[in-house]
Design a protein around this motif. Structure first.
Motif, PDB file in Angstrom:
ATOM      1  N   LEU A   1      29.613  42.436  33.221  1.00  0.00           N
ATOM      2  CA  LEU A   1      29.541  42.400  34.648  1.00  0.00           C
ATOM      3  C   LEU A   1      30.434  43.687  35.229  1.00  0.00           C
ATOM      4  N   LEU A   2      31.374  43.901  34.596  1.00  0.00           N
ATOM      5  CA  LEU A   2      32.523  44.883  34.939  1.00  0.00           C
ATOM      6  C   LEU A   2      32.033  46.179  34.812  1.00  0.00           C
ATOM      7  N   GLU A   3      31.220  46.212  33.554  1.00  0.00           N
ATOM      8  CA  GLU A   3      30.611  47.508  33.331  1.00  0.00           C
ATOM      9  C   GLU A   3      29.539  47.929  34.443  1.00  0.00           C
ATOM     10  N   GLN A   4      28.824  46.992  34.836  1.00  0.00           N
ATOM     11  CA  GLN A   4      27.867  46.964  35.957  1.00  0.00           C
ATOM     12  C   GLN A   4      28.373  47.553  37.225  1.00  0.00           C
ATOM     13  N   ALA A   5      29.657  46.718  37.503  1.00  0.00           N
ATOM     14  CA  ALA A   5      30.220  47.029  38.622  1.00  0.00           C
ATOM     15  C   ALA A   5      30.863  48.483  38.696  1.00  0.00           C
ATOM     16  N   LEU A   6      31.716  48.919  37.727  1.00  0.00           N
ATOM     17  CA  LEU A   6      32.420  49.945  37.650  1.00  0.00           C
ATOM     18  C   LEU A   6      32.191  51.161  36.723  1.00  0.00           C
ATOM     19  N   GLY A   7      30.861  50.740  36.027  1.00  0.00           N
ATOM     20  CA  GLY A   7      30.456  51.927  35.229  1.00  0.00           C
ATOM     21  C   GLY A   7      30.826  51.972  33.691  1.00  0.00           C
ATOM     22  N   GLU A   8      30.037  52.512  32.894  1.00  0.00           N
ATOM     23  CA  GLU A   8      30.319  52.355  31.480  1.00  0.00           C
ATOM     24  C   GLU A   8      31.637  52.751  31.007  1.00  0.00           C
ATOM     25  N   ASP A   9      32.585  53.592  31.647  1.00  0.00           N
ATOM     26  CA  ASP A   9      33.977  53.672  31.399  1.00  0.00           C
ATOM     27  C   ASP A   9      35.038  52.499  32.128  1.00  0.00           C
ATOM     28  N   TYR A  10      34.538  51.461  32.433  1.00  0.00           N
ATOM     29  CA  TYR A  10      35.017  50.433  33.035  1.00  0.00           C
ATOM     30  C   TYR A  10      36.456  50.132  32.278  1.00  0.00           C
TER      31      TYR A  10
ATOM     32  N   ARG B   1      39.801  49.049  44.182  1.00  0.00           N
ATOM     33  CA  ARG B   1      38.387  49.237  43.856  1.00  0.00           C
ATOM     34  C   ARG B   1      38.063  48.224  42.611  1.00  0.00           C
ATOM     35  N   VAL B   2      38.867  48.317  41.666  1.00  0.00           N
ATOM     36  CA  VAL B   2      38.815  47.512  40.409  1.00  0.00           C
ATOM     37  C   VAL B   2      39.024  46.025  40.808  1.00  0.00           C
ATOM     38  N   ARG B   3      40.302  45.680  41.550  1.00  0.00           N
ATOM     39  CA  ARG B   3      40.449  44.756  41.726  1.00  0.00           C
ATOM     40  C   ARG B   3      39.335  43.930  42.907  1.00  0.00           C
ATOM     41  N   TYR B   4      38.809  44.630  43.539  1.00  0.00           N
ATOM     42  CA  TYR B   4      37.542  43.999  44.417  1.00  0.00           C
ATOM     43  C   TYR B   4      36.582  43.801  43.417  1.00  0.00           C
ATOM     44  N   ALA B   5      36.189  44.503  42.487  1.00  0.00           N
ATOM     45  CA  ALA B   5      35.012  44.149  41.541  1.00  0.00           C
ATOM     46  C   ALA B   5      35.410  43.112  40.646  1.00  0.00           C
ATOM     47  N   TYR B   6      36.733  42.889  40.220  1.00  0.00           N
ATOM     48  CA  TYR B   6      37.039  41.872  39.353  1.00  0.00           C
ATOM     49  C   TYR B   6      36.749  40.350  39.996  1.00  0.00           C
ATOM     50  N   MET B   7      37.507  40.442  41.377  1.00  0.00           N
ATOM     51  CA  MET B   7      37.596  39.312  42.198  1.00  0.00           C
ATOM     52  C   MET B   7      36.191  38.829  42.905  1.00  0.00           C
ATOM     53  N   ASN B   8      35.279  39.860  43.137  1.00  0.00           N
ATOM     54  CA  ASN B   8      34.115  39.418  43.497  1.00  0.00           C
ATOM     55  C   ASN B   8      33.125  38.681  42.103  1.00  0.00           C
ATOM     56  N   ILE B   9      33.445  39.416  40.963  1.00  0.00           N
ATOM     57  CA  ILE B   9      32.705  38.665  39.847  1.00  0.00           C
ATOM     58  C   ILE B   9      33.357  37.357  39.376  1.00  0.00           C
ATOM     59  N   VAL B  10      34.579  36.880  39.459  1.00  0.00           N
ATOM     60  CA  VAL B  10      35.239  35.633  38.981  1.00  0.00           C
ATOM     61  C   VAL B  10      34.667  34.757  40.275  1.00  0.00           C
ATOM     62  N   SER B  11      34.853  35.076  41.519  1.00  0.00           N
ATOM     63  CA  SER B  11      34.606  33.965  42.459  1.00  0.00           C
ATOM     64  C   SER B  11      33.069  33.747  42.322  1.00  0.00           C
TER      65      SER B  11
ATOM     66  N   LEU C   1      38.370  52.001  56.863  1.00  0.00           N
ATOM     67  CA  LEU C   1      38.623  53.424  56.320  1.00  0.00           C
ATOM     68  C   LEU C   1      37.570  53.868  55.423  1.00  0.00           C
ATOM     69  N   ARG C   2      36.749  52.677  54.510  1.00  0.00           N
ATOM     70  CA  ARG C   2      36.122  53.168  53.446  1.00  0.00           C
ATOM     71  C   ARG C   2      35.522  51.687  52.970  1.00  0.00           C
ATOM     72  N   SER C   3      34.486  51.867  52.104  1.00  0.00           N
ATOM     73  CA  SER C   3      33.946  50.812  51.323  1.00  0.00           C
ATOM     74  C   SER C   3      34.902  50.055  50.066  1.00  0.00           C
ATOM     75  N   SER C   4      34.617  48.988  49.677  1.00  0.00           N
ATOM     76  CA  SER C   4      35.493  48.392  48.895  1.00  0.00           C
ATOM     77  C   SER C   4      35.206  48.979  47.522  1.00  0.00           C
ATOM     78  N   GLU C   5      33.883  49.222  47.340  1.00  0.00           N
ATOM     79  CA  GLU C   5      33.546  49.699  45.887  1.00  0.00           C
ATOM     80  C   GLU C   5      33.675  51.300  45.718  1.00  0.00           C
ATOM     81  N   GLY C   6      34.105  51.893  47.234  1.00  0.00           N
ATOM     82  CA  GLY C   6      34.338  53.215  46.926  1.00  0.00           C
ATOM     83  C   GLY C   6      32.795  54.013  47.038  1.00  0.00           C
ATOM     84  N   SER C   7      31.923  53.433  47.448  1.00  0.00           N
ATOM     85  CA  SER C   7      30.438  54.059  47.818  1.00  0.00           C
ATOM     86  C   SER C   7      30.861  54.823  49.128  1.00  0.00           C
TER      87      SER C   7
END
Length: 886
Positions: free
Chosen positions: A280-289, A306-316, A601-607
């Motif tokens: 799930l982290l690879e899906q959210a952050l890429g192959e080099d997660y 960005r990493v913390r958002y991805a992690y918290m989104n997944i565990v919750s 100012l930006r998106s949580s994921e960096g998009s």
């Protein structure tokens, strides 16, 4: 004529109360006696708690449960079951310890080594590093390797002058062989981060607990507890057996069990983990997660967020799917409900530690929304400041303006909740808490929309049970128990009026969890406080609901049965990209949006959301405001429902709508200041007042102005009122209102007697007083808990036989007799009673019984955090001759 209103006025309201019933393995007659006392108190259900029981799921437990079920069937009561052997839910009665290793809790841990290069042929003993203790022995090496599974090893270049981390990062995981890292260190300073999967390291409170991120691990709880109950009582499911209650499940990944600040970024704390997480982290952050996992603990600007958002989104999300949703689906498939609550304290509802990462996700699978108030978390008057509670420093602003709003908002927007929000109340306040404070807490919840209550608690253990008082019956030793039914009747009546309809509110406020995971963020309760202090009601809406459920029609935001005139976005440095795009969409559809203190100012994921942010900045439906100006700006735009003629920061309000009946509740939340104000309601037809304590309709003075109704509110501290409007009031007659004329203060000698709970109503004369005083003062009865009986005779020379009796200050419940006839009961301010037909010209005898709490006698630890009130009748006692008006 409204069936609901008719039910309430005729005393046929439903039951909305299910108190904890603690089990210790007592004799059968003790269990039956306690349930009888619950029923006597006007309560139609119990929630059985096994925490103190010595034989949960064993023969004695089932024998005791059979007694409870039998007694409940006889009394037509409902039974709920707390779903584990002790707090918090997740121990599964000890069965996790026997389960395969892959079903045990897992954590992600991090260690680091600082190095300098260039240095070829370097090696590092990673297996040894991952062991605990300063002096590990060689014999522990194999054991250490078995406890820790290597996830990643990365090297990050440090700035040569200040040591901060740079973006130069190398994944060197593949250079590890047999527990040793072999690495030719490049030139410069490097920090090597070793991230591993651990089997221990969390809170000691949750040793041998299930992993809430893993479906099969949660299934242990279902198989052990739920299936066992179903096997024995399947014929009662959906009938006598109403459902199950989970108590404060959570991650508990922090050794500091109740650190409410525990979240990614806290050094030395392991994080919740499961075998699903890498994919799930690879899906959210890429192959080099793997190169970014160390940022869960260390700072590197936006990349860390960005990493913390991805992690918290997944565990919750995993928690929601595998724990709450799975249990809820099991229950609903068998015709029972699943309820309970998680820890919300001091904003931990959006964090780790004892939290679950996201309040709305963590309870979405349940059939009621749920919160709790225990341990002096809410104290009248401490809504602006922090204060010392039994567990530390409490965030008064969150507990007063955030907690209940979280609960009721979920109850409103989730269809399966059917508008139901439960609150566990009164627990662990100590014996200093009596019916006066209980009534204030009850109103605090009701006026925000809470309509189910779990009082804490009835205990069958012999008095005094030191476990988290107050206890509602306490083997008959609680002197206020005989008045407890009045509070329960009040609670059930109002709960009936604010159930099965639709809540009405002007604004929706975005829940801040995702924003907090992503960077700087404003708590949702900040704007909620501003709105509540200006009588602008709102709900808190999570991002998920805005993305998946919400629609805009005629410029209003619709979520389930709710519709809102505007959306308020607390300041967020970043929000999920999908949310930012959704904000553009709903603005285009005509919804007014107010951003507090600036746009993201930006998106949580960096998009890239620069185009969307530009569109929001220029959009005519988007406005920026400051927190201090928020309420005034909404009022200027007409986004309000209740108009008050002056600023009333402690006047709380709630509007609930049925097909032909509107229910407006108002409550003075200030502990010692009265409220006098005029309110304007945009309604048609007559407006009646409803006194839920005396269960009667009353006439109110209404002035019509520009098609609206203006009503004068006069509320003492602790006082609430219900205003009713609508076609369903046709055919009802309201009691006339009164206007006070002359005042007569009663002067003379009082005869005072006392009786403790065990000996009541047999009194012993104490003495006489001509001046009323605090009976718990050092010169009187400082250690007495029970009832003070005050008797006096007075002359009445007026011709009227209708009077208003004002007792002045009372601590804390009061019951009155006039000339031998009962005249009424008061459990909190104002201590005033209308008395009709009992007073007579000439000599009259007045008897007032005042009952305090057990704190004077018991002096328990939890009560040490409370202001100790006086005891007895302080007065002055006065009679008012009054005129009735239609």
């Amino acid at each position: 004529m409204s069936n609901r209103l008719k039910e309430v006025l005729e005393g046929q309201e439903h039951n909305y109360i299910l108190p904890f019933l603690w089990q210790h393995g007592e004799e059968e007659h003790v269990i039956r006696e306690e349930i009888a006392r619950v029923h006597e108190a006007g309560i139609g259900a119990v929630c059985v708690e096994a925490r103190p029981h010595p034989d949960f799921l064993g023969p004695q437990w089932w024998k005791d449960m059979d007694v409870i079920m039998d007694e409940a069937r006889k009394l037509n009561m409902k039974v709920w079951i707390l779903d584990d052997d002790h707090f918090p839910t997740g121990h599964a009665a000890g069965r996790v310890k026997e389960a395969p290793e892959e079903l045990h809790r897992k954590f992600l841990g991090e260690r680091l080594i600082d190095t300098i290069g260039p240095a070829k042929g370097s090696s590092f003993l990673l297996d040894t590093l991952l062991m605990s203790g300063l002096r590990p022995t060689f014999s522990e090496l194999n054991y250490a390797s078995g406890k820790n599974k290597l996830i990643s090893v990365v090297a990050v270049r440090r700035h040569p002058t200040n040591g901060t981390l740079t973006n130069d990062c190398i994944d060197i995981t593949d250079l590890v062989q047999d527990g040793i890292l072999y690495w030719d260190i490049p030139d410069g300073y490097w920090r090597v981060f070793i991230v591993s999967e651990n089997k221990d390291g969390g809170s000691q409170l949750q040793e041998d607990y299930l992993n809430p991120l893993v479906r099969d691990s949660v299934r242990i709880l279902l198989d052990t507890v739920y299936e066992a109950v179903y096997e024995r009582y399947k014929d009662d499911f959906g009938k006598t057996l109403a459902g199950f209650f989970s108590d404060e499940p959570g991650f508990y990944n922090d050794k500091m069990t109740f650190d409410f600040q525990s979240k990614p970024g806290k050094q030395g704390v392991v994080l919740p983990w499961s075998s699903e997480m890498p994919a799930l982290l690879e899906q959210a952050l890429g192959e080099d997660y793997r190169k970014h996992l160390h940022l869960l603990w260390h700072e590197s600007g936006e990349q860390s967020n960005r990493v913390r958002y991805a992690y918290m989104n997944i565990v919750s999300t995993l928690y929601a799917e595998n724990f709450c949703n799975q249990i809820g689906e099991w229950c609903r498939a068998r015709g029972v409900a699943y309820i309970g609550h998680v820890l919300e304290d001091n904003n931990v509802h959006a964090r780790l530690g004892p939290g679950t990462g996201h309040f709305f996700r963590s309870l979405w699978g349940q059939d009621m929304s749920g919160i709790d108030v225990v341990l002096w978390q809410i104290v009248p008057g401490f809504d602006e400041l922090t204060f010392r509670s039994a567990t530390g420093i409490a965030d008064g602003e969150f507990f007063h303006y955030g907690l209940a709003k979280l609960g009721v908002s979920l109850g409103h927007i989730d269809p399966k909740k059917q508008g139901r929000t439960m609150c566990e109340v009164y627990g662990a306040y100590g014996w200093a808490e009596g019916l006066k404070l209980m009534k204030w807490i009850t109103d605090h919840m009701l006026v925000r929309g809470v309509n189910y209550f779990v009082p804490h608690a009835f205990t069958q253990k012999a008095f005094p049970d030191p476990d988290c008082p107050p206890h509602l019956y306490a083997n008959g030793k609680n002197p206020q128990f005989r008045y407890y039914k009045y509070l329960n009747q009040y609670m059930n009546r109002i709960s009936r009026l604010i159930s099965d309809g639709r809540h009405v509110a002007s604004a929706a406020v975005v829940y801040h969890a995702e924003a907090e995971w992503s960077g700087e963020a404003m708590y949702f309760q900040k704007p909620v406080k501003q709105l509540m202090q200006h009588q602008i009601d709102c709900d808190v809406i999570p991002v998920d609901a805005l993305l998946e459920m919400a629609s805009v029609k005629d410029g209003k935001l619709h979520v389930n049965l709710e519709d809102f005139e505007c959306l308020i976005v607390p300041y967020a440095e970043a929000l999920p990209g999908a949310m930012i795009r959704r904000l553009v969409q709903v603005a285009d559809q005509g919804l007014m949006i107010r951003f507090i203190d600036g746009l993201p100012l930006r998106s949580s994921e960096g998009s890239d959301v620069s185009d969307e942010l530009s569109r929001l900045a220029a959009h005519p439906k988007v406005k920026l405001t400051s927190l201090d100006r928020l309420a005034q700006d909404l009022i200027a735009d007409g986004h309000y429902e209740i108009k008050v003629d002056q600023y009333q920061p402690y006047l709380r309000n709630y509007h609930y709508k049925h097909e032909n009946l509107d229910v407006f509740m108002f409550f003075n939340e200030h502990p010692n200041q009265s409220i006098q104000t005029k309110i304007t309601l945009s309604v048609q037809d007559d407006v009646f007042a409803y006194d839920a304590f005396s269960n009667r309709l009353m006439d109110v003075n209404v002035i019509e102005e520009n098609g609206s109704k203006m009503v004068q509110l006069n509320l003492s501290p602790y006082e609430s009122i219900i205003l009713l409007n609508g076609a369903e009031l046709e055919g009802y007659t309201a009691s006339p209102r009164y206007a006070v004329s002359s005042e007569i203060e009663l002067q003379g000698e009082w005869t005072i007697s006392t009786a403790d709970a065990e000996h009541y109503p047999h009194f012993t004369e104490w003495g006489k007083l001509t001046a009323l005083t605090n009976m718990s003062g050092p010169d009187y009865l400082p250690r007495f808990s029970g009832t003070f009986r005050y008797e006096m005779e007075f002359e009445w020379r007026e011709s009227t036989n209708s009077v208003l009796l004002d007792l002045g200050e009372v601590y804390e419940t009061a019951e009155v007799w006039l000339n031998g006839e009962p005249a009424g009961v008061c459990i909190c301010p104002p201590y005033r009673l209308e008395i009709h037909g009992l007073i007579q010209q000439g000599n009259n005898k007045l008897v007032i019984e005042v009952t305090n709490t057990l704190v004077k006698d018991q002096r328990d630890y939890l009560s040490a955090f409370a202001q100790q009130e006086p005891s007895g009748l302080i007065g002055p006692v006065a009679l008012y001759n009054f005129l009735l008006h239609r």
